[in-house]
Scaffold this motif. Structure first.
Motif, mmCIF file in Angstrom:
data_model
loop_
_atom_site.group_PDB
_atom_site.id
_atom_site.type_symbol
_atom_site.label_atom_id
_atom_site.label_comp_id
_atom_site.label_asym_id
_atom_site.label_seq_id
_atom_site.Cartn_x
_atom_site.Cartn_y
_atom_site.Cartn_z
ATOM 1 N N ALA A 146 0.832 -1.206 0.000
ATOM 2 C CA ALA A 146 0.000 0.000 0.000
ATOM 3 C C ALA A 146 0.867 1.256 0.000
ATOM 4 N N ALA A 147 1.928 1.268 0.771
ATOM 5 C CA ALA A 147 2.805 2.434 0.810
ATOM 6 C C ALA A 147 3.522 2.617 -0.522
ATOM 7 N N VAL A 148 3.941 1.519 -1.123
ATOM 8 C CA VAL A 148 4.612 1.613 -2.430
ATOM 9 C C VAL A 148 3.656 2.165 -3.491
ATOM 10 N N ALA A 149 2.383 1.717 -3.461
ATOM 11 C CA ALA A 149 1.399 2.223 -4.427
ATOM 12 C C ALA A 149 1.135 3.704 -4.212
ATOM 13 N N ALA A 150 1.041 4.123 -2.945
ATOM 14 C CA ALA A 150 0.811 5.543 -2.662
ATOM 15 C C ALA A 150 1.979 6.393 -3.145
ATOM 16 N N VAL A 151 3.204 5.912 -2.932
ATOM 17 C CA VAL A 151 4.381 6.646 -3.405
ATOM 18 C C VAL A 151 4.410 6.703 -4.926
ATOM 19 N N SER A 152 4.009 5.622 -5.573
ATOM 20 C CA SER A 152 4.002 5.593 -7.035
ATOM 21 C C SER A 152 2.987 6.580 -7.602
ATOM 22 N N VAL A 153 1.778 6.633 -7.022
ATOM 23 C CA VAL A 153 0.762 7.581 -7.502
ATOM 24 C C VAL A 153 1.210 9.017 -7.257
ATOM 25 N N ALA A 154 1.783 9.250 -6.104
ATOM 26 C CA ALA A 154 2.240 10.611 -5.797
ATOM 27 C C ALA A 154 3.357 11.045 -6.733
#
Length: 330
Positions: free
Chosen positions: A54-62
């Motif tokens: 989840a953190a990796v996906a949030a960083v990728s979207v940001a």
């Protein structure tokens, strides 16, 4: 050229950018942005390797929003509509009234660019730019902006060919004051394009222009001079006159005017004037007797004899010796 009108009712002559130049500018921007995005994504992947999914996906979207969307918006806002690709292609984004864009304009263009450029691979942007009269995509329509060309190539100015050497100075006394500027422009255009015309067509055109020039000046060309050489000689004479008038120092013009004024005054009041004619009432130096230029005698003292009266010539007799300077024969 577009007919943009500012708030002060000033018509701006701006040239809208067309699809090829805009596509090249967008391609340059996409290459730079995607290169930066890939490098930052690799760095973030290494840095977030210990995080959960989840953190990796949030960083990728940001990172996607900040780099691919936020970076172009920030660049256009800070550079007033000139991204790296537009700067390389000589383009710029301006408002509909010709002024520089602000953050809200860049935000609308960037948000619409995600849909019509990134998600559809630029198909929607190309179709909208081809349909629009001024080459605007949907982001420009919603933001009220226009992409214009900043670097407009100037027209190449062709030099007028010089006349033949034997015609230089032959038209120095020609009166060119009645020749209009439109005729000068036609002659210059003919002389600069004469080598590109058909010989028969160029000869007829040169003869027509020469006839119009003769009608304005009242002086026919010298016998045996072709019409093209005559036009080139007259144009060279006009350019020489303009150069002398432009580069002549003011002191020379003032001295010429002062000399003419002094010459006129001398001709009126001086002895002989400018033409050497004697002025009425002037006496030649040889006709003046020494007695006439000698100083007047001083008054006699009170106790001295009175001065003798001036001799007067008798009626019909010879003049006295004191008046003529010589004695009559006995």
């Amino acid at each position: 050229m577009s007919g943009l009108v500012t708030g002060d009712a000033v018509v701006l002559g701006l040239q809208p950018a067309r699809l090829p130049s805009r596509a090249l500018a967008v391609l340059i921007d996409l290459v730079v942005v995607w290169a930066a995005y890939l490098l930052i994504t690799l760095g973030l992947a290494v840095a977030t390797a210990s995080l959960d999914g989840a953190a990796v996906a949030a960083v990728s979207v940001a990172s996607f929003l900040l780099i691919l969307v936020g970076a172009p918006i920030a660049v256009e806002t800070l550079s007033h509509g000139r991204s790296l690709g537009k700067l390389a292609c000589g383009l710029r984004v301006v408002r509909d009234d010709g002024g520089p864009i602000r953050f809200r304009h860049a935000l609308v263009r960037g948000a619409m660019g995600v849909v019509e450029i990134l998600m559809t691979f630029g198909v929607v942007a190309c179709v909208a730019s081809l349909v629009s009269e001024r080459g605007r995509r949907l982001g420009d329509v919603f933001a009220g902006t226009l992409v214009v060309r900043e670097r407009i190539p100037t027209a190449r100015v062709l030099a007028v060919p010089p006349p033949p050497p034997w015609l230089v100075g032959r038209f120095a006394g020609l009166d060119l004051s009645a020749v209009p500027e439109t005729l000068w422009l036609e002659i210059r255009q003919y002389l600069t394009r004469a080598r590109e015309l058909d010989p028969a067509v160029g000869r007829r055109l040169a003869e027509r222009l020469a006839d119009e020039l003769v009608a304005r000046t009242g002086t026919p060309p010298p016998p045996g001079v072709p019409a093209e050489a005559y036009l080139a000689g007259v144009v060279a004479e006009r350019q020489a006159r303009d150069a002398r008038r432009a580069f002549a120092p003011p002191s020379v013009l003032g001295a010429a005017g002062g000399a003419s004024a002094v010459g006129g005054a001398g001709a009126v009041g001086g002895v002989g004037g400018a033409l050497g004619a004697p002025v009425a009432g002037a006496v030649p130096p040889a006709a003046v007797s020494p007695a006439a230029v000698s100083p007047a005698p001083s008054a006699a003292p009170p106790d001295g004899p009175a001065s003798a009266p001036a001799s007067v010539a008798p009626p019909g007799g010879p003049p006295p010796a004191s008046a003529t300077g010589f004695a009559p024969p006995a």
